[in-house]
Design an enzyme around this catalytic site. Sequence first.
Site, PDB file in Angstrom:
ATOM      1  N   HIS A  91      -4.317   1.567   7.735  1.00 33.67           N
ATOM      2  CA  HIS A  91      -2.935   2.073   7.740  1.00 33.67           C
ATOM      3  C   HIS A  91      -2.778   3.203   6.706  1.00 33.67           C
ATOM      4  O   HIS A  91      -2.220   4.264   7.019  1.00 33.67           O
ATOM      5  CB  HIS A  91      -1.985   0.905   7.433  1.00 33.67           C
ATOM      6  CG  HIS A  91      -0.544   1.278   7.322  1.00 33.67           C
ATOM      7  ND1 HIS A  91       0.426   0.783   8.165  1.00 33.67           N
ATOM      8  CD2 HIS A  91       0.114   2.097   6.459  1.00 33.67           C
ATOM      9  CE1 HIS A  91       1.605   1.284   7.817  1.00 33.67           C
ATOM     10  NE2 HIS A  91       1.440   2.081   6.790  1.00 33.67           N
ATOM     11  N   GLU A  92      -3.281   2.978   5.491  1.00 33.57           N
ATOM     12  CA  GLU A  92      -3.112   3.980   4.432  1.00 33.57           C
ATOM     13  C   GLU A  92      -3.955   5.226   4.696  1.00 33.57           C
ATOM     14  O   GLU A  92      -3.503   6.350   4.457  1.00 33.57           O
ATOM     15  CB  GLU A  92      -3.449   3.394   3.063  1.00 33.57           C
ATOM     16  CG  GLU A  92      -2.582   2.207   2.624  1.00 33.57           C
ATOM     17  CD  GLU A  92      -1.084   2.439   2.783  1.00 33.57           C
ATOM     18  OE1 GLU A  92      -0.619   3.585   2.666  1.00 33.57           O
ATOM     19  OE2 GLU A  92      -0.373   1.445   3.035  1.00 33.57           O
ATOM     20  N   HIS A 107      -2.330   7.577   7.002  1.00 31.04           N
ATOM     21  CA  HIS A 107      -1.313   8.440   6.368  1.00 31.04           C
ATOM     22  C   HIS A 107      -1.923   9.765   5.921  1.00 31.04           C
ATOM     23  O   HIS A 107      -1.271  10.806   5.983  1.00 31.04           O
ATOM     24  CB  HIS A 107      -0.718   7.750   5.136  1.00 31.04           C
ATOM     25  CG  HIS A 107       0.438   6.847   5.430  1.00 31.04           C
ATOM     26  ND1 HIS A 107       1.619   7.287   5.979  1.00 31.04           N
ATOM     27  CD2 HIS A 107       0.608   5.513   5.225  1.00 31.04           C
ATOM     28  CE1 HIS A 107       2.462   6.269   6.101  1.00 31.04           C
ATOM     29  NE2 HIS A 107       1.872   5.170   5.660  1.00 31.04           N
ATOM     30  N   GLN A 128       3.108  10.043   1.137  1.00 31.76           N
ATOM     31  CA  GLN A 128       4.399   9.333   1.147  1.00 31.76           C
ATOM     32  C   GLN A 128       5.257   9.683  -0.072  1.00 31.76           C
ATOM     33  O   GLN A 128       6.465   9.475  -0.049  1.00 31.76           O
ATOM     34  CB  GLN A 128       4.184   7.818   1.199  1.00 31.76           C
ATOM     35  CG  GLN A 128       3.599   7.340   2.524  1.00 31.76           C
ATOM     36  CD  GLN A 128       3.446   5.831   2.546  1.00 31.76           C
ATOM     37  OE1 GLN A 128       2.469   5.298   2.057  1.00 31.76           O
ATOM     38  NE2 GLN A 128       4.439   5.139   3.087  1.00 31.76           N
ATOM     39  N   CYS A 146       6.040  -0.166   7.107  1.00 32.98           N
ATOM     40  CA  CYS A 146       5.640   0.972   6.282  1.00 32.98           C
ATOM     41  C   CYS A 146       6.817   1.352   5.401  1.00 32.98           C
ATOM     42  O   CYS A 146       7.960   1.373   5.862  1.00 32.98           O
ATOM     43  CB  CYS A 146       5.264   2.143   7.188  1.00 32.98           C
ATOM     44  SG  CYS A 146       4.792   3.625   6.300  1.00 32.98           S
ATOM     45  N   LEU A 147       6.529   1.652   4.135  1.00 30.67           N
ATOM     46  CA  LEU A 147       7.602   2.033   3.217  1.00 30.67           C
ATOM     47  C   LEU A 147       8.302   3.313   3.676  1.00 30.67           C
ATOM     48  O   LEU A 147       9.449   3.554   3.319  1.00 30.67           O
ATOM     49  CB  LEU A 147       7.047   2.229   1.800  1.00 30.67           C
ATOM     50  CG  LEU A 147       6.550   0.956   1.102  1.00 30.67           C
ATOM     51  CD1 LEU A 147       5.913   1.301  -0.236  1.00 30.67           C
ATOM     52  CD2 LEU A 147       7.691  -0.043   0.900  1.00 30.67           C
ATOM     53  N   GLY A 150       0.823  -1.201   0.000  1.00 25.78           N
ATOM     54  CA  GLY A 150       0.000   0.000   0.000  1.00 25.78           C
ATOM     55  C   GLY A 150       0.855   1.248   0.000  1.00 25.78           C
ATOM     56  O   GLY A 150       2.024   1.218   0.412  1.00 25.78           O
TER      57      GLY A 150
HETATM   58 NI    NI Z   1       2.694   3.246   5.544  1.00 25.03          NI
END
Ligand code: NI
Length: 172
Positions: free
Chosen positions: A135-136, A139, A51, A93-94, A46
Amino acid sequence: MAIREILTYPEPLLKKLSKPVDEVGDEIKTLISDMLETMYEAPGVGLAAPQVGVLKRVIVLDIEYKEGERQPIVLVNPEIIESSGETTYEEGCLSIPEYNAEVVRASEVTVNGLDGEGHPLSIKADGLLAIALQHEIDHLDGILFVDRLGSMKRDIFRRKYKKLMKERAEAS
Ligand code: NI
């Protein structure tokens, strides 16, 4: 399509609130295809627009992605309209490389929004998809999964991450 740079913690932009999208036009469509490319390249399950440095309410996900079988989910202006149950899952998380921790979230959610063409879309999810959606969407509100840890765990994270960043800086 272009791969965009993924911002990483403690980049201040990741803590900001993203704005709703007025219209799913060319600019947003380009953003979506870039975000998908960036997510698959990473690889991740995701990605949220902030991000990649864009403070707009756009998320992309593909929790099933394996060996080139892409089943992307795109959501513009996603909103959790219903949630129930509780589940714990070890998240990553990226934007926070090399760190995972267990987070408690709702086990089932219903999310309303628009798809990549601007058409209304409603997703009722459980399992990993429910977790990834929460989670997304977090963000978009400037919330990272580490913000959802208890205060003791969050302190451990901050210390560990400081050390990790120092090591990385010394190595490069
Ligand atoms: Ni993340």
